[in-house]
Design a protein around this motif. Structure first.
Motif, PDB file in Angstrom:
ATOM      1  N   GLU A 183       5.181   1.697   1.590  1.00  0.00           N
ATOM      2  CA  GLU A 183       5.111   0.515   0.728  1.00  0.00           C
ATOM      3  C   GLU A 183       6.451   0.263   0.041  1.00  0.00           C
ATOM      4  O   GLU A 183       6.888  -0.887  -0.094  1.00  0.00           O
ATOM      5  CB  GLU A 183       3.991   0.652  -0.311  1.00  0.00           C
ATOM      6  CG  GLU A 183       3.709  -0.620  -1.057  1.00  0.00           C
ATOM      7  CD  GLU A 183       3.298  -1.779  -0.164  1.00  0.00           C
ATOM      8  OE1 GLU A 183       3.787  -2.899  -0.419  1.00  0.00           O
ATOM      9  OE2 GLU A 183       2.502  -1.593   0.772  1.00  0.00           O
ATOM     10  N   GLN A 221       8.596  -3.183   0.323  1.00  0.00           N
ATOM     11  CA  GLN A 221       9.039  -3.936  -0.851  1.00  0.00           C
ATOM     12  C   GLN A 221      10.565  -4.026  -0.921  1.00  0.00           C
ATOM     13  O   GLN A 221      11.123  -5.060  -1.276  1.00  0.00           O
ATOM     14  CB  GLN A 221       8.482  -3.314  -2.134  1.00  0.00           C
ATOM     15  CG  GLN A 221       6.974  -3.384  -2.248  1.00  0.00           C
ATOM     16  CD  GLN A 221       6.470  -4.814  -2.225  1.00  0.00           C
ATOM     17  OE1 GLN A 221       6.987  -5.679  -2.908  1.00  0.00           O
ATOM     18  NE2 GLN A 221       5.447  -5.063  -1.417  1.00  0.00           N
ATOM     19  N   ASP A 223       4.938  -7.451  -8.671  1.00  0.00           N
ATOM     20  CA  ASP A 223       4.198  -7.242  -7.431  1.00  0.00           C
ATOM     21  C   ASP A 223       4.416  -5.834  -6.873  1.00  0.00           C
ATOM     22  O   ASP A 223       3.500  -5.247  -6.302  1.00  0.00           O
ATOM     23  CB  ASP A 223       4.627  -8.295  -6.406  1.00  0.00           C
ATOM     24  CG  ASP A 223       3.625  -8.455  -5.293  1.00  0.00           C
ATOM     25  OD1 ASP A 223       2.409  -8.337  -5.558  1.00  0.00           O
ATOM     26  OD2 ASP A 223       4.048  -8.709  -4.148  1.00  0.00           O
ATOM     27  N   LYS A 229       1.424  -3.299  -5.708  1.00  0.00           N
ATOM     28  CA  LYS A 229       1.329  -2.863  -4.302  1.00  0.00           C
ATOM     29  C   LYS A 229       1.354  -1.345  -4.195  1.00  0.00           C
ATOM     30  O   LYS A 229       0.642  -0.763  -3.379  1.00  0.00           O
ATOM     31  CB  LYS A 229       2.468  -3.466  -3.478  1.00  0.00           C
ATOM     32  CG  LYS A 229       2.482  -4.956  -3.435  1.00  0.00           C
ATOM     33  CD  LYS A 229       1.623  -5.468  -2.343  1.00  0.00           C
ATOM     34  CE  LYS A 229       1.715  -6.988  -2.344  1.00  0.00           C
ATOM     35  NZ  LYS A 229       1.326  -7.624  -1.172  1.00  0.00           N
TER      36      LYS A 229
END
Length: 140
Positions: free
Chosen positions: A29, A33, A126, A130
Protein backbone atom coordinates in the motif's frame (compact mmCIF):
# COMPACT_ATOMS: atom_id res chain seq x y z
CA UNK A 1 -2.88 -27.88 40.80
CA UNK A 2 -1.64 -28.14 37.27
CA UNK A 3 -2.71 -26.21 34.19
CA UNK A 4 -1.95 -27.48 30.75
CA UNK A 5 -2.41 -25.55 27.52
CA UNK A 6 -1.94 -27.24 24.20
CA UNK A 7 -1.78 -25.74 20.74
CA UNK A 8 0.29 -22.70 21.69
CA UNK A 9 2.75 -23.38 18.87
CA UNK A 10 -0.08 -23.18 16.32
CA UNK A 11 -1.31 -19.87 17.76
CA UNK A 12 2.19 -18.38 17.72
CA UNK A 13 2.70 -19.58 14.14
CA UNK A 14 -0.62 -18.02 13.07
CA UNK A 15 0.24 -14.71 14.75
CA UNK A 16 3.60 -14.66 12.97
CA UNK A 17 1.84 -15.27 9.63
CA UNK A 18 -0.58 -12.41 10.30
CA UNK A 19 2.33 -10.14 11.21
CA UNK A 20 4.23 -11.01 8.04
CA UNK A 21 1.14 -10.65 5.84
CA UNK A 22 0.22 -7.32 7.43
CA UNK A 23 3.77 -6.05 6.90
CA UNK A 24 3.63 -7.01 3.23
CA UNK A 25 0.17 -5.43 2.84
CA UNK A 26 1.50 -2.20 4.36
CA UNK A 27 4.54 -2.27 2.11
CA UNK A 28 2.37 -2.81 -0.99
CA UNK A 29 0.00 0.00 0.00
CA UNK A 30 2.86 2.39 0.75
CA UNK A 31 4.29 1.57 -2.67
CA UNK A 32 0.93 2.33 -4.33
CA UNK A 33 0.49 5.60 -2.47
CA UNK A 34 4.06 6.66 -3.18
CA UNK A 35 3.53 6.08 -6.90
CA UNK A 36 0.27 8.08 -6.82
CA UNK A 37 2.11 11.01 -5.24
CA UNK A 38 4.89 10.76 -7.83
CA UNK A 39 2.33 10.72 -10.66
CA UNK A 40 0.71 13.87 -9.28
CA UNK A 41 4.11 15.52 -8.78
CA UNK A 42 4.97 14.78 -12.42
CA UNK A 43 1.69 16.29 -13.59
CA UNK A 44 2.22 19.42 -11.44
CA UNK A 45 5.88 19.83 -12.37
CA UNK A 46 6.55 22.81 -14.64
CA UNK A 47 8.07 21.76 -17.94
CA UNK A 48 10.78 23.45 -19.94
CA UNK A 49 12.86 20.56 -21.23
CA UNK A 50 10.99 17.85 -19.31
CA UNK A 51 14.20 16.81 -17.56
CA UNK A 52 12.93 17.69 -14.07
CA UNK A 53 9.57 15.96 -14.56
CA UNK A 54 11.24 12.81 -15.89
CA UNK A 55 13.61 12.72 -12.91
CA UNK A 56 10.84 12.25 -10.32
CA UNK A 57 11.27 8.77 -8.85
CA UNK A 58 10.00 6.59 -6.03
CA UNK A 59 11.61 4.10 -3.72
CA UNK A 60 10.64 2.03 -0.71
CA UNK A 61 13.15 1.98 2.14
CA UNK A 62 12.95 -0.69 4.83
CA UNK A 63 14.81 -0.31 8.11
CA UNK A 64 14.07 -2.95 10.73
CA UNK A 65 10.27 -2.72 11.17
CA UNK A 66 9.92 0.63 9.44
CA UNK A 67 8.77 1.14 5.86
CA UNK A 68 9.22 4.51 4.19
CA UNK A 69 7.92 5.51 0.79
CA UNK A 70 9.94 8.26 -0.84
CA UNK A 71 9.19 10.48 -3.81
CA UNK A 72 12.27 12.37 -4.90
CA UNK A 73 14.33 13.92 -7.63
CA UNK A 74 18.09 14.15 -7.75
CA UNK A 75 18.06 17.25 -9.94
CA UNK A 76 19.98 19.95 -8.08
CA UNK A 77 17.72 22.80 -9.20
CA UNK A 78 14.47 21.11 -8.08
CA UNK A 79 14.31 22.98 -4.72
CA UNK A 80 14.66 26.30 -6.56
CA UNK A 81 11.70 25.40 -8.76
CA UNK A 82 9.65 24.19 -5.77
CA UNK A 83 10.36 27.15 -3.47
CA UNK A 84 11.41 29.95 -5.81
CA UNK A 85 14.46 32.15 -5.45
CA UNK A 86 15.38 35.68 -4.45
CA UNK A 87 12.82 38.33 -3.59
CA UNK A 88 10.07 36.73 -5.65
CA UNK A 89 10.49 33.42 -3.89
CA UNK A 90 10.47 35.06 -0.47
CA UNK A 91 7.35 37.12 -1.27
CA UNK A 92 5.47 33.91 -2.03
CA UNK A 93 5.66 33.16 1.70
CA UNK A 94 5.89 29.38 1.42
CA UNK A 95 6.23 27.62 4.77
CA UNK A 96 7.15 23.97 5.06
CA UNK A 97 7.47 22.16 8.36
CA UNK A 98 11.04 21.08 8.97
CA UNK A 99 12.48 23.20 6.15
CA UNK A 100 14.19 26.50 6.88
CA UNK A 101 13.91 28.54 3.69
CA UNK A 102 16.44 31.33 3.19
CA UNK A 103 16.24 33.67 0.20
CA UNK A 104 18.78 36.11 -1.18
CA UNK A 105 17.33 39.64 -1.05
CA UNK A 106 19.91 40.90 -3.56
CA UNK A 107 18.09 39.87 -6.71
CA UNK A 108 14.57 39.47 -8.05
CA UNK A 109 14.78 35.71 -8.53
CA UNK A 110 11.90 33.55 -9.71
CA UNK A 111 8.47 32.62 -8.42
CA UNK A 112 8.01 29.21 -6.81
CA UNK A 113 6.29 26.45 -8.78
CA UNK A 114 5.48 23.86 -6.10
CA UNK A 115 4.96 20.36 -7.42
CA UNK A 116 6.23 17.91 -4.78
CA UNK A 117 4.55 19.30 -1.67
CA UNK A 118 1.11 19.80 -3.28
CA UNK A 119 1.25 16.23 -4.59
CA UNK A 120 1.86 14.95 -1.06
CA UNK A 121 -0.83 17.17 0.46
CA UNK A 122 -3.40 15.95 -2.07
CA UNK A 123 -2.98 12.41 -0.71
CA UNK A 124 -2.09 12.98 2.96
CA UNK A 125 -5.48 12.08 4.49
CA UNK A 126 -6.13 9.26 2.05
CA UNK A 127 -2.76 7.63 2.76
CA UNK A 128 -3.52 6.96 6.43
CA UNK A 129 -6.99 5.62 5.64
CA UNK A 130 -5.61 3.26 2.99
CA UNK A 131 -2.88 2.00 5.33
CA UNK A 132 -5.40 1.38 8.13
CA UNK A 133 -7.69 -0.44 5.70
CA UNK A 134 -4.82 -2.66 4.51
CA UNK A 135 -4.05 -3.76 8.06
CA UNK A 136 -7.69 -4.26 9.02
CA UNK A 137 -8.27 -6.41 5.94
CA UNK A 138 -5.35 -8.61 6.91
CA UNK A 139 -6.60 -9.01 10.47
CA UNK A 140 -10.06 -10.17 9.34
Amino acid sequence: MEISISGIDAVVKKLEEVKNNAYQELKDEISKQTELIATDARSLCPVDTGHLRESIQTRIVENKNEITGEVFTDIEYAPYVEFGTGQRGEKAGLKREGINLAYSPDWAGMDPHPFMYPALEAHRDDIMEKLKAAVVMELK
